[in-house]
Enzyme design. Structure first.
Site, PDB file in Angstrom:
ATOM      1  N   SER A  25       6.889  21.484   6.509  1.00 28.42           N
ATOM      2  CA  SER A  25       8.103  21.119   7.255  1.00 28.42           C
ATOM      3  C   SER A  25       7.927  19.804   8.010  1.00 28.42           C
ATOM      4  CB  SER A  25       8.440  22.226   8.263  1.00 28.42           C
ATOM      5  OG  SER A  25       8.756  23.430   7.616  1.00 28.42           O
ATOM      6  N   HIS A  55      12.716  20.243   3.857  1.00 28.22           N
ATOM      7  CA  HIS A  55      12.029  20.370   2.571  1.00 28.22           C
ATOM      8  C   HIS A  55      12.918  19.749   1.498  1.00 28.22           C
ATOM      9  CE1 HIS A  55       8.792  23.226   3.844  1.00 28.22           C
ATOM     10  NE2 HIS A  55       9.655  23.409   4.823  1.00 28.22           N
ATOM     11  N   HIS A  77       9.542  29.710   0.753  1.00 25.97           N
ATOM     12  CA  HIS A  77       8.855  30.679   1.604  1.00 25.97           C
ATOM     13  C   HIS A  77       9.240  32.105   1.227  1.00 25.97           C
ATOM     14  CE1 HIS A  77       9.368  26.901   3.812  1.00 25.97           C
ATOM     15  NE2 HIS A  77       8.248  27.186   4.446  1.00 25.97           N
ATOM     16  N   TYR A  79      10.105  34.332   3.255  1.00 20.48           N
ATOM     17  CA  TYR A  79      11.247  34.770   4.065  1.00 20.48           C
ATOM     18  C   TYR A  79      12.592  34.337   3.489  1.00 20.48           C
ATOM     19  CZ  TYR A  79      11.200  30.033   6.146  1.00 20.48           C
ATOM     20  OH  TYR A  79      11.216  28.674   6.350  1.00 20.48           O
ATOM     21  N   GLU A  80      12.574  33.419   2.528  1.00 20.43           N
ATOM     22  CA  GLU A  80      13.835  33.000   1.903  1.00 20.43           C
ATOM     23  C   GLU A  80      14.352  34.048   0.919  1.00 20.43           C
ATOM     24  OE1 GLU A  80      14.114  28.664   0.796  1.00 20.43           O
ATOM     25  OE2 GLU A  80      11.991  28.741   1.335  1.00 20.43           O
ATOM     26  N   ALA A 107       3.425  22.987   8.964  1.00 23.56           N
ATOM     27  CA  ALA A 107       3.725  22.880  10.387  1.00 23.56           C
ATOM     28  C   ALA A 107       3.392  24.239  10.988  1.00 23.56           C
ATOM     29  CB  ALA A 107       5.194  22.551  10.604  1.00 23.56           C
ATOM     30  N   MET A 205       4.345  30.273   8.622  1.00 19.27           N
ATOM     31  CA  MET A 205       5.046  31.153   7.690  1.00 19.27           C
ATOM     32  C   MET A 205       4.821  30.764   6.230  1.00 19.27           C
ATOM     33  SD  MET A 205       8.634  31.208   9.812  1.00 19.27           S
ATOM     34  CE  MET A 205       8.628  31.422  11.611  1.00 19.27           C
ATOM     35  N   SER A 206       3.685  30.126   5.948  1.00 12.84           N
ATOM     36  CA  SER A 206       3.438  29.670   4.575  1.00 12.84           C
ATOM     37  C   SER A 206       1.937  29.647   4.294  1.00 12.84           C
ATOM     38  CB  SER A 206       4.027  28.263   4.392  1.00 12.84           C
ATOM     39  OG  SER A 206       3.331  27.321   5.208  1.00 12.84           O
ATOM     40  N   ASN A 229       4.311  22.896  17.903  1.00 11.23           N
ATOM     41  CA  ASN A 229       4.791  23.571  19.112  1.00 11.23           C
ATOM     42  C   ASN A 229       3.752  24.591  19.573  1.00 11.23           C
ATOM     43  OD1 ASN A 229       6.108  24.931  16.507  1.00 11.23           O
ATOM     44  ND2 ASN A 229       5.726  26.542  18.025  1.00 11.23           N
ATOM     45  N   HIS A 241      13.713  25.470  15.107  1.00  9.78           N
ATOM     46  CA  HIS A 241      13.222  24.775  13.915  1.00  9.78           C
ATOM     47  C   HIS A 241      13.417  23.264  14.055  1.00  9.78           C
ATOM     48  CE1 HIS A 241      11.838  24.420   9.848  1.00  9.78           C
ATOM     49  NE2 HIS A 241      12.928  23.797   9.458  1.00  9.78           N
TER      50      HIS A 241
END
Length: 266
Positions: A25, A55, A77, A79-80, A107, A205-206, A229, A241
């Site tokens: 990201s 992306h 991802h 989560y998609e 990220a 998350m990846s 962050n 995000h």
């Protein structure tokens, strides 16, 4: 898979990349100004298309430092709504077209006050907190073992090279453990405390699915996290995000410099 390989060979004139790079990201601008061949994911049979801001969604083939490199401009991802098999399809495709070295960037949120936003972390190991494994299902014995060893997913020699390149370019580079969660919600403050106790340094998350499959397939893996962050409960700020994307753009010069140095020496 075969139709995707044939299509890519036709589009690239048969280029055989040895190294692949997955951009996380906010890092999609890495290829700005480079000459090469761009292939949108949507044109490749079976290739999953990212729906996440930051992306770009295309493969970029280029000649860099005397070697052929394929750059994945954005990833998909879990989560998609994609399956683990779809998430890791690109890695399996890279293996089939000759890639031996995979550099994964992401990220991530820091679990440690000593690892602030804007810093880079070299992944020395990970914790799979996604509740699944991309190797579940029938095994492709021609590519990898049914029960692959995971004691050194992130290649020691590549990590040593990355540390040397960072030192030569005066770029602070921490080493630590990446925790992979499903998302898309950020972690709660209590979950952040738990993940830190378990040994994590950053959370995202990846990366974990791709790294597992690449290691299974015999590829040399290097992982780099751009801290965008502090995770929930550390700074007191609410997370978004957009913050991740902006932080990625602000600190991108560090990771671009480091990636170029690594690719030159690899």
């Amino acid at each position: 898979m075969n139709s995707a390989i044939k299509f890519i060979e036709e589009k690239t004139g048969g280029l055989k990349p040895d190294t692949a790079l997955i951009l996380g990201s906010g890092l999609g601008d890495y290829t700005t100004g480079m000459e090469g061949i761009t292939i949108p994911y949507s044109e490749i049979d079976g290739f999953p298309v990212s729906s996440v801001k930051g992306h770009k969604g295309s493969l970029f083939f280029t000649e860099k430092f005397g070697k052929t490199v394929v750059v994945m401009q954005g990833r998909v991802h879990y989560y998609e709504g994609y399956s683990m098999e779809q998430v890791t399809f690109p890695v399996k495709l890279f293996k089939k077209i000759g890639v031996q070295k995979l550099i994964i960037t992401n990220a991530a949120g820091s679990l440690d006050k000593e690892l602030p936003p804007g810093d880079l972390m070299l992944i020395k190991d990970h914790i799979n907190f996604m509740g699944s494994n991309p190797l579940i299902g029938k095994n492709d014995d021609l590519t990898g073992e049914r029960f692959p060893d995971m004691s050194e997913i992130y290649d020691k020699k590549l990590r040593e090279l990355a540390l040397l390149c960072a030192k030569e370019n005066n770029i602070p580079l921490h080493e630590g453990v990446y925790v992979g969660t499903t998302g898309p919600s950020y972690e709660t403050p209590s979950e952040v405390k738990m993940l830190k106790i378990l040994g994590g340094n950053v959370v995202g998350m990846s990366t974990v699915p791709e790294a597992i499959v690449a290691n299974w397939a015999g590829m040399n893996v290097l992982g780099l996290s751009l801290v965008t962050n502090f995770a929930s409960g550390i700074s007191g700020k609410k997370l978004s995000h957009n913050e991740v994307i902006e932080a990625g753009k602000t600190a991108s010069f560090k990771i671009v410099t480091l990636l170029n140095s690594i690719l030159e020496e690899i």
